[in-house]
Design a protein around this motif. Structure first.
Motif, PDB file in Angstrom:
ATOM      1  N   CYS A   7      42.232 -20.123  64.767  1.00 16.83           N
ATOM      2  CA  CYS A   7      41.308 -20.560  65.816  1.00 16.83           C
ATOM      3  C   CYS A   7      41.385 -19.651  67.028  1.00 16.83           C
ATOM      4  N   PRO A  53      35.586 -25.973  65.344  1.00 14.23           N
ATOM      5  CA  PRO A  53      36.568 -24.889  65.239  1.00 14.23           C
ATOM      6  C   PRO A  53      37.870 -25.313  64.555  1.00 14.23           C
ATOM      7  N   GLY A  57      39.270 -23.759  61.163  1.00 15.80           N
ATOM      8  CA  GLY A  57      40.593 -23.138  61.246  1.00 15.80           C
ATOM      9  C   GLY A  57      41.563 -23.705  60.241  1.00 15.80           C
ATOM     10  N   THR A  91      35.363 -20.558  64.100  1.00 14.59           N
ATOM     11  CA  THR A  91      36.684 -21.015  64.550  1.00 14.59           C
ATOM     12  C   THR A  91      36.886 -20.874  66.061  1.00 14.59           C
TER      13      THR A  91
END
Length: 98
Positions: A7, A53, A57, A91
């Motif tokens: 991320c 995100p 991730g 991400t």
């Protein structure tokens, strides 16, 4: 909450969380929000900002953690040139206006 390494800058997520919290704290301190409204709006804001995100991730982290999947994922990324860029954007947090 853990922030997957893919991320990117976890510090930006921490700062975004603080920004969201302080904006709502201002409303609470001025009397326009109850403590419960502050909490609910903060939780909704965190979900709105971080859900995508974090989901991407965690997904990518789990794919790369499995050796049997890491190779095929890398080959796919090389054969579809836009894929790595799209995943990188997925991400990351969206830009925020201050």
């Amino acid at each position: 909450m853990t922030i997957p390494p893919l991320c990117g800058d976890g510090m930006s997520m921490a700062l975004r969380s603080a920004l969201l919290c302080t904006r709502l704290a201002d409303g609470f301190l001025r009397g326009s929000l109850t403590e419960e409204q502050w909490r609910r709006q903060y939780e909704r804001g965190l979900h709105r900002e971080f859900a995508g995100p974090l989901r991407w991730g965690h997904l990518l982290q789990s794919l790369f953690a499995r050796q049997a999947l890491a190779g095929p994922v890398m080959r796919l990324a090389r054969s579809v040139p836009l894929l790595p860029e799209r995943l990188l954007h997925a991400t990351r947090l969206r830009d925020v206006r201050l």
